[in-house]
Design a protein around this motif. Sequence first.
Motif, PDB file in Angstrom:
ATOM      1  N   THR A 186       0.854  -1.184   0.000  1.00 20.72           N
ATOM      2  CA  THR A 186       0.000   0.000   0.000  1.00 20.72           C
ATOM      3  C   THR A 186       0.889   1.234   0.000  1.00 20.72           C
ATOM      4  O   THR A 186       1.793   1.350   0.827  1.00 20.72           O
ATOM      5  N   ILE A 187       0.634   2.140  -0.919  1.00 26.59           N
ATOM      6  CA  ILE A 187       1.434   3.361  -1.050  1.00 26.59           C
ATOM      7  C   ILE A 187       0.526   4.559  -0.793  1.00 26.59           C
ATOM      8  O   ILE A 187      -0.571   4.653  -1.366  1.00 26.59           O
ATOM      9  N   LEU A 188       0.985   5.483   0.034  1.00 24.47           N
ATOM     10  CA  LEU A 188       0.242   6.707   0.332  1.00 24.47           C
ATOM     11  C   LEU A 188       1.089   7.908  -0.070  1.00 24.47           C
ATOM     12  O   LEU A 188       2.277   7.972   0.278  1.00 24.47           O
ATOM     13  N   THR A 189       0.477   8.856  -0.765  1.00 24.81           N
ATOM     14  CA  THR A 189       1.213  10.067  -1.136  1.00 24.81           C
ATOM     15  C   THR A 189       0.212  11.164  -1.478  1.00 24.81           C
ATOM     16  O   THR A 189      -0.998  10.933  -1.553  1.00 24.81           O
ATOM     17  N   CYS A 190       0.744  12.375  -1.720  1.00 23.05           N
ATOM     18  CA  CYS A 190      -0.090  13.532  -2.054  1.00 23.05           C
ATOM     19  C   CYS A 190       0.401  14.183  -3.344  1.00 23.05           C
ATOM     20  O   CYS A 190       1.587  14.118  -3.674  1.00 23.05           O
ATOM     21  N   ARG A 191      -0.523  14.815  -4.047  1.00 22.73           N
ATOM     22  CA  ARG A 191      -0.201  15.663  -5.193  1.00 22.73           C
ATOM     23  C   ARG A 191      -1.051  16.928  -5.086  1.00 22.73           C
ATOM     24  O   ARG A 191      -2.132  16.910  -4.474  1.00 22.73           O
ATOM     25  N   HIS A 192      -0.549  18.001  -5.676  1.00 26.09           N
ATOM     26  CA  HIS A 192      -1.336  19.238  -5.646  1.00 26.09           C
ATOM     27  C   HIS A 192      -2.560  19.086  -6.543  1.00 26.09           C
ATOM     28  O   HIS A 192      -2.509  18.427  -7.576  1.00 26.09           O
ATOM     29  N   VAL A 193      -3.656  19.683  -6.126  1.00 22.99           N
ATOM     30  CA  VAL A 193      -4.921  19.514  -6.841  1.00 22.99           C
ATOM     31  C   VAL A 193      -4.847  20.045  -8.272  1.00 22.99           C
ATOM     32  O   VAL A 193      -5.601  19.595  -9.157  1.00 22.99           O
ATOM     33  N   THR A 194      -3.935  20.974  -8.542  1.00 24.63           N
ATOM     34  CA  THR A 194      -3.797  21.485  -9.907  1.00 24.63           C
ATOM     35  C   THR A 194      -3.217  20.435 -10.856  1.00 24.63           C
ATOM     36  O   THR A 194      -3.288  20.610 -12.083  1.00 24.63           O
ATOM     37  N   ASP A 195      -2.637  19.346 -10.298  1.00 25.61           N
ATOM     38  CA  ASP A 195      -2.136  18.255 -11.142  1.00 25.61           C
ATOM     39  C   ASP A 195      -3.254  17.311 -11.580  1.00 25.61           C
ATOM     40  O   ASP A 195      -3.020  16.441 -12.427  1.00 25.61           O
ATOM     41  N   TYR A 196      -4.425  17.458 -10.976  1.00 28.42           N
ATOM     42  CA  TYR A 196      -5.547  16.568 -11.295  1.00 28.42           C
ATOM     43  C   TYR A 196      -6.213  17.042 -12.579  1.00 28.42           C
ATOM     44  O   TYR A 196      -6.664  18.183 -12.686  1.00 28.42           O
ATOM     45  N   LYS A 197      -6.270  16.163 -13.573  1.00 27.52           N
ATOM     46  CA  LYS A 197      -6.832  16.501 -14.885  1.00 27.52           C
ATOM     47  C   LYS A 197      -8.303  16.093 -14.937  1.00 27.52           C
ATOM     48  O   LYS A 197      -8.648  14.939 -14.729  1.00 27.52           O
ATOM     49  N   THR A 198      -9.145  17.052 -15.201  1.00 27.16           N
ATOM     50  CA  THR A 198     -10.576  16.816 -15.272  1.00 27.16           C
ATOM     51  C   THR A 198     -11.208  17.857 -16.179  1.00 27.16           C
ATOM     52  O   THR A 198     -10.636  18.934 -16.406  1.00 27.16           O
ATOM     53  N   SER A 199     -12.378  17.516 -16.705  1.00 24.83           N
ATOM     54  CA  SER A 199     -13.088  18.471 -17.556  1.00 24.83           C
ATOM     55  C   SER A 199     -13.711  19.595 -16.738  1.00 24.83           C
ATOM     56  O   SER A 199     -14.050  20.652 -17.270  1.00 24.83           O
ATOM     57  N   GLU A 200     -13.858  19.361 -15.415  1.00 22.15           N
ATOM     58  CA  GLU A 200     -14.416  20.387 -14.543  1.00 22.15           C
ATOM     59  C   GLU A 200     -13.330  21.402 -14.169  1.00 22.15           C
ATOM     60  O   GLU A 200     -12.142  21.148 -14.312  1.00 22.15           O
ATOM     61  N   SER A 201     -13.760  22.516 -13.672  1.00 20.70           N
ATOM     62  CA  SER A 201     -12.824  23.513 -13.159  1.00 20.70           C
ATOM     63  C   SER A 201     -12.266  23.040 -11.823  1.00 20.70           C
ATOM     64  O   SER A 201     -13.006  22.505 -10.978  1.00 20.70           O
ATOM     65  N   THR A 202     -10.962  23.195 -11.633  1.00 22.59           N
ATOM     66  CA  THR A 202     -10.349  22.749 -10.375  1.00 22.59           C
ATOM     67  C   THR A 202     -10.896  23.529  -9.180  1.00 22.59           C
ATOM     68  O   THR A 202     -10.846  23.042  -8.046  1.00 22.59           O
ATOM     69  N   SER A 203     -11.429  24.715  -9.427  1.00 26.35           N
ATOM     70  CA  SER A 203     -11.997  25.499  -8.323  1.00 26.35           C
ATOM     71  C   SER A 203     -13.282  24.873  -7.789  1.00 26.35           C
ATOM     72  O   SER A 203     -13.683  25.132  -6.652  1.00 26.35           O
ATOM     73  N   SER A 204     -13.920  24.029  -8.595  1.00 25.40           N
ATOM     74  CA  SER A 204     -15.153  23.366  -8.151  1.00 25.40           C
ATOM     75  C   SER A 204     -14.873  22.062  -7.403  1.00 25.40           C
ATOM     76  O   SER A 204     -15.795  21.443  -6.869  1.00 25.40           O
ATOM     77  N   LEU A 205     -13.621  21.620  -7.366  1.00 30.87           N
ATOM     78  CA  LEU A 205     -13.280  20.387  -6.669  1.00 30.87           C
ATOM     79  C   LEU A 205     -13.149  20.646  -5.173  1.00 30.87           C
ATOM     80  O   LEU A 205     -12.570  21.649  -4.753  1.00 30.87           O
ATOM     81  N   HIS A 206     -13.692  19.749  -4.388  1.00 33.12           N
ATOM     82  CA  HIS A 206     -13.626  19.883  -2.932  1.00 33.12           C
ATOM     83  C   HIS A 206     -12.389  19.127  -2.437  1.00 33.12           C
ATOM     84  O   HIS A 206     -12.436  17.938  -2.130  1.00 33.12           O
ATOM     85  N   SER A 207     -11.284  19.822  -2.381  1.00 37.23           N
ATOM     86  CA  SER A 207     -10.040  19.183  -1.930  1.00 37.23           C
ATOM     87  C   SER A 207      -9.925  19.308  -0.411  1.00 37.23           C
ATOM     88  O   SER A 207     -10.474  20.244   0.188  1.00 37.23           O
ATOM     89  N   PRO A 208      -9.224  18.378   0.230  1.00 39.68           N
ATOM     90  CA  PRO A 208      -8.535  17.236  -0.382  1.00 39.68           C
ATOM     91  C   PRO A 208      -9.492  16.083  -0.687  1.00 39.68           C
ATOM     92  O   PRO A 208     -10.504  15.922  -0.019  1.00 39.68           O
ATOM     93  N   PHE A 209      -9.132  15.295  -1.699  1.00 44.01           N
ATOM     94  CA  PHE A 209      -9.913  14.105  -2.017  1.00 44.01           C
ATOM     95  C   PHE A 209      -8.956  12.986  -2.409  1.00 44.01           C
ATOM     96  O   PHE A 209      -7.829  13.228  -2.817  1.00 44.01           O
ATOM     97  N   LEU A 210      -9.440  11.757  -2.263  1.00 44.22           N
ATOM     98  CA  LEU A 210      -8.603  10.569  -2.412  1.00 44.22           C
ATOM     99  C   LEU A 210      -8.949   9.824  -3.699  1.00 44.22           C
ATOM    100  O   LEU A 210     -10.118   9.670  -4.045  1.00 44.22           O
ATOM    101  N   LYS A 211      -7.917   9.367  -4.395  1.00 40.97           N
ATOM    102  CA  LYS A 211      -8.077   8.531  -5.580  1.00 40.97           C
ATOM    103  C   LYS A 211      -7.155   7.322  -5.453  1.00 40.97           C
ATOM    104  O   LYS A 211      -6.136   7.364  -4.764  1.00 40.97           O
ATOM    105  N   ALA A 212      -7.509   6.229  -6.118  1.00 41.35           N
ATOM    106  CA  ALA A 212      -6.740   4.988  -6.020  1.00 41.35           C
ATOM    107  C   ALA A 212      -6.291   4.521  -7.391  1.00 41.35           C
ATOM    108  O   ALA A 212      -6.977   4.717  -8.399  1.00 41.35           O
ATOM    109  N   LEU A 213      -5.118   3.896  -7.406  1.00 47.09           N
ATOM    110  CA  LEU A 213      -4.585   3.265  -8.613  1.00 47.09           C
ATOM    111  C   LEU A 213      -4.008   1.932  -8.172  1.00 47.09           C
ATOM    112  O   LEU A 213      -3.218   1.882  -7.220  1.00 47.09           O
ATOM    113  N   LYS A 214      -4.390   0.825  -8.820  1.00 49.30           N
ATOM    114  CA  LYS A 214      -4.004  -0.490  -8.317  1.00 49.30           C
ATOM    115  C   LYS A 214      -3.410  -1.355  -9.422  1.00 49.30           C
ATOM    116  O   LYS A 214      -3.615  -1.107 -10.612  1.00 49.30           O
ATOM    117  N   THR A 215      -2.695  -2.388  -8.991  1.00 48.42           N
ATOM    118  CA  THR A 215      -2.149  -3.354  -9.942  1.00 48.42           C
ATOM    119  C   THR A 215      -3.217  -4.388 -10.290  1.00 48.42           C
ATOM    120  O   THR A 215      -4.256  -4.487  -9.644  1.00 48.42           O
TER     121      THR A 215
END
Length: 309
Positions: A186-215
Amino acid sequence: MAATFFGEVVKAPCRAGTEEEEEDEEERRETPEDREVRRQLARKREVRLFRRQTKTSLEVALLEKYPCSKFIIAIGNNAVAFLSSFVMNSGVWEEVGCAKLWNEWCRTTDTTHLSPAEAFCVFYHLKSNPSRTQCPEQLGRQVRQMRCRAGEVFLCQCTCYVAEDQQYQWLEKVFGSCPRKNMQVTILTCRHVTDYKTSESTSSLHSPFLKALKTQNFKEPPCCSLLEQPNIAHDLPAAVLSYCQVWGIPAVLYLCYTDVMKLDLVTVEAFKPILSSRSWKGLVKNIPQSTEILKRLMTTNEIQSNIYT
């Protein structure tokens, strides 16, 4: 071959041979002093593992010396604070290794004696599981053995930058040349919300939020939604996850997107859904007490960061 506007056919220039010739020319121009400086720099950038208690280097990979069923890696200040408050508060942990790194963002002394301020990447082994202390005597021997095996937990707290040319060295020194397939990472880390790519505006995102990537071999349901394309992982977390995918090791990366990259209470608590995962059960004994420890840690950090105190 290529055609021009006037229709004649000409050969397109090829840069492959030119680049090789330029590299050969640079090697010919390199003096013995230049080669010695290059060797010394490469030697200085080697990743080394050792025990701070005995000041001795570790000759074998950590996970070969300390086999485990669970390996939790926290990368960055907020992820490390989460492990310190919610996981290392339960049970008895023993420091078994420390990584010495030297690169453009992380400078440590060239000795095996690192001060606590220089110990940017430290490994711990769980000596006693909190669930084992609560195991009643009337339980059968088989049940107690299952609880004991669940206590084979290994932790890494990494608050330093591991350069791209050092990541493979780090993986070999930690996992070894032939890693076990029967452990879960299990790996835990952080990235700045501006690195998150989405069609929505980053100002509308309720940070912090968690995402997962798995093998592919990670079968347990993750504690949050999966990271959408075209988002990717970066740096050491990406290297560990790729390594686990290649070797068939079940692994999951929990990526917290936040607008505060320094130590932050709200960002640390964004990792709390992970505590409900099946593989983490038994690691955390008292969540309210851990929350109080986290608040005290944040208060201490704020006092130390205030230049007017």
